[in-house]
Enzyme design. Structure first.
Site, short mmCIF file in Angstrom:
data_model
loop_
_atom_site.label_atom_id
_atom_site.label_comp_id
_atom_site.label_asym_id
_atom_site.label_seq_id
_atom_site.Cartn_x
_atom_site.Cartn_y
_atom_site.Cartn_z
N GLU A 49 3.14 -1.86 11.74
CA GLU A 49 1.89 -2.17 12.42
C GLU A 49 2.16 -2.89 13.74
O GLU A 49 1.39 -2.77 14.70
CB GLU A 49 0.98 -3.02 11.52
CG GLU A 49 -0.48 -3.06 11.99
CD GLU A 49 -1.41 -3.69 10.97
OE1 GLU A 49 -2.21 -2.96 10.37
OE2 GLU A 49 -1.31 -4.92 10.77
N HIS A 103 19.05 5.42 -8.55
CA HIS A 103 18.81 6.58 -9.40
C HIS A 103 17.66 7.43 -8.88
O HIS A 103 17.08 8.22 -9.62
CB HIS A 103 18.54 6.12 -10.83
CG HIS A 103 19.72 5.43 -11.45
ND1 HIS A 103 20.69 6.09 -12.16
CD2 HIS A 103 20.11 4.12 -11.42
CE1 HIS A 103 21.61 5.24 -12.57
NE2 HIS A 103 21.28 4.03 -12.13
N LYS A 110 -11.14 3.28 11.01
CA LYS A 110 -12.32 2.53 10.55
C LYS A 110 -13.59 3.09 11.18
O LYS A 110 -14.62 3.26 10.51
CB LYS A 110 -12.17 1.05 10.90
CG LYS A 110 -11.06 0.31 10.17
CD LYS A 110 -11.02 -1.14 10.64
CE LYS A 110 -9.90 -1.92 10.00
NZ LYS A 110 -9.85 -3.31 10.49
#
Length: 554
Positions: free
Chosen positions: A359, A390, A518
């Site tokens: 960000e 793994h 937004k």
């Protein structure tokens, strides 16, 4: 003029051009050979600071590489940039704000002026308010509507109001105070609230609504859901103040929600969300581990602030890590960086660093709005070390991409079980060693011959067992995870991100890209519920809206 008003073209600097030539000369550099040739390489490329030990010897660097990278830091004016940030200059140019999360961990008696006002008394006033509130809750003096003490605290917040506090409270779980359990509610997905509330009792639950604007959609929706649940469980409007407090700069909105003004902790516009765990946003941390430990966290970060400001760049932990990141991202075509904690309690550090780094430095224009001429922030990813071995470590070892990695490991476990921790530590070291050494074709063939395979099978199988090696990594070792050392660790990464932003000439403290989603989200929502009949801006989005409306129930 300050660097943030007249951003440089970093690619035109002499050090950058020297690094390009040096990169060509380093094409055949072998870490394996470098270690074999220099018994002191580990000593030359490692350092201690603030309770952290950094081994950066397993990197594609020589002393000349380090010198050139330090020259780059000097040529971009890094020392002046550091001074500008700590002194309160307006380095967040696009929003016209200083950047002073570091003020939150400065000791009593320090002075720091913002717009002619010393902010330090207010900082410590809020810290004292946190101390008082936490003490009342831990002592059972803060009671719910049924006069029972608070047993559970739910922090409602998202982004920086969630990731940093969650990281710290979980990383320091061995320091947790008895009697109060802390929970986090971030996602607007109703399933998260459903699962959390199923294990709570309204009469003994306190909600912290953490939102600077008190207008963050996800946070407000979850706060309203919590309020509805509280009332349905037997709470009343008259007693709401016992169960909701806020951390916000919008007092009026918090009061309108039903929170008493004395239970609203302030936020300042010179503290960005992803840097805010040191502020009242850290209230759930203090509730989880106690204010004495919270202050130790602040002290640890302060020691790193001092190291960052005073250590020479070639012995400066955040600066060196930042320069290595620039070296790989801009000269070796690395597009991502792995964070690999070998500690169960640090399992959320990658999530916090994703926001902190991506960000901050996910930018494509310079401070003056002109396009950058280099790649900027990398993708940050990773997870708990042994589990990753793994899963995705295969890509690190034999994939086609160069992916630098940070290994983070404590020497001492809080919960020793037989020889588990020795194996954990061994796994951490062996992974960084394997990335560096690799396995040659000759070694692969010899290994297969030792197992009795015939030459034809060896010829077929050996190429698959070759591991290129020469893959870079840093190893960060702490004696034991503690509030002070964790504070230093998080602050170190904060400063690393800042250094890289200075080199690239970008603003690490705004996030305009977040805002677009937004804004568009409001229109999409209105079309989903039928309150806006106009078609969406594009056919794909409208098609997905139609798909939802044709199938959604409830």
């Amino acid at each position: 003029m300050a660097y943030y008003r007249t951003p440089h073209d970093v690619t035109a600097l002499p050090a950058w051009q020297a690094l390009q030539k040096h990169r060509d000369a380093m094409q055949s550099f072998s870490m394996r050979e470098a270690f074999a040739a220099d018994a002191k390489r580990f000593d030359q490329f490692s350092l201690s600071a603030c309770g952290l030990f950094l081994d950066y010897s397993k990197n594609l660097i020589t002393e000349q590489s380090r010198d050139l990278l330090v020259s780059l830091a000097n040529e971009v004016g890094l020392q002046d940039a550091i001074k500008s940030m700590f002194s309160g200059e307006i380095i967040n140019a696009s929003e016209g704000r200083p950047v002073l999360h570091t003020a939150l961990r400065r000791p009593v008696g320090d002075k720091l002026s913002v717009n002619g006002v010393n902010v330090m008394p207010e900082v410590h006033k809020v810290l004292n308010q946190i101390t008082e509130l936490v003490g009342r809750i831990h002592d059972g003096l803060w009671r719910g509507y049924s006069e029972k003490p608070i047993t559970d605290v739910v922090n409602i917040g998202i982004g920086g109001s969630f990731l940093g506090p969650e990281l710290v409270s979980e990383a320091l779980l061995p320091y947790a105070q008895r009697g109060v359990r802390c929970h986090y509610l971030a996602n607007i997905d109703g399933s998260e609230f459903h699962e959390l509330s199923a294990n709570l009792r309204a009469e003994t639950t306190l909600f912290i609504v953490s939102s600077k604007s008190f207008n963050t959609l996800e946070t407000l929706k979850n706060a309203m859901a919590a309020r509805t649940w509280y009332l349905a469980q037997g709470g009343s409007e008259a007693e709401l103040y016992r169960h909701f407090i806020a951390v916000s700069s919008n007092k009026a909105a918090a009061v309108a929600f039903g929170i008493r003004e004395e239970n609203i902790f302030p936020m300042w516009d010179w503290v960005g969300g992803r840097y805010s765990l040191w502020s009242a946003i850290g209230l759930p941390i203090a509730l989880a581990i106690g204010t004495a430990n919270f202050k130790e966290l602040l002290s640890g970060a302060y020691t790193m602030d001092q190291h960052f400001q005073t250590a020479p760049f070639d012995k400066n932990m955040p600066v060196l890590l930042a320069l290595l990141g620039v070296w790989y991202g801009n000269f070796w075509d690395a597009n991502s960086h792995a964070i690999l904690p070998y500690d169960h309690y640090l399992r959320n550090i990658t999530k916090h660093l994703q926001q902190l780094d991506m960000e901050s430095n996910g930018k494509s224009v310079l401070q003056d709005g002109t396009p950058v001429k280099t790649d900027t922030g990398p993708v940050i990813w990773g997870g708990v070390g042994c589990n990753g071995q793994h899963a995705y470590h295969q890509l690190l070892h034999q994939g086609t991409q160069l992916i630098p990695a940070d290994f983070i490991v404590p020497v001492v476990s809080f919960n020793p079980v037989a020889d588990h921790h020795q194996w954990l530590y061994a796994n951490c070291l062996s992974q960084s060693q394997a990335l560096m050494l690799g396995k040659t074709r000759e070694e692969a063939e010899a290994e297969l011959r030792a197992k009795g395979l015939n030459e034809a099978d060896i010829e077929k199988l050996a190429p698959h067992k070759v591991i290129p090696g020469n893959r870079p990594s840093n190893t960060l070792v702490v004696e034991r995870i503690s509030p002070r050392r964790l504070g230093a660790l998080v602050a170190m990464y904060e400063h690393k991100v800042f250094v890289q932003s200075v080199i690239w000439g970008i603003n690490a403290f705004d996030q305009w890209g977040v805002e677009l989603g937004k804004e568009l989200g409001k229109g999409v929502y209105q079309r989903l519920v039928g309150s806006l009949e106009d078609s969406a801006e594009d056919g794909s989005t409208q098609g997905l809206i139609n798909y939802f409306r044709g199938r959604h129930r409830g």
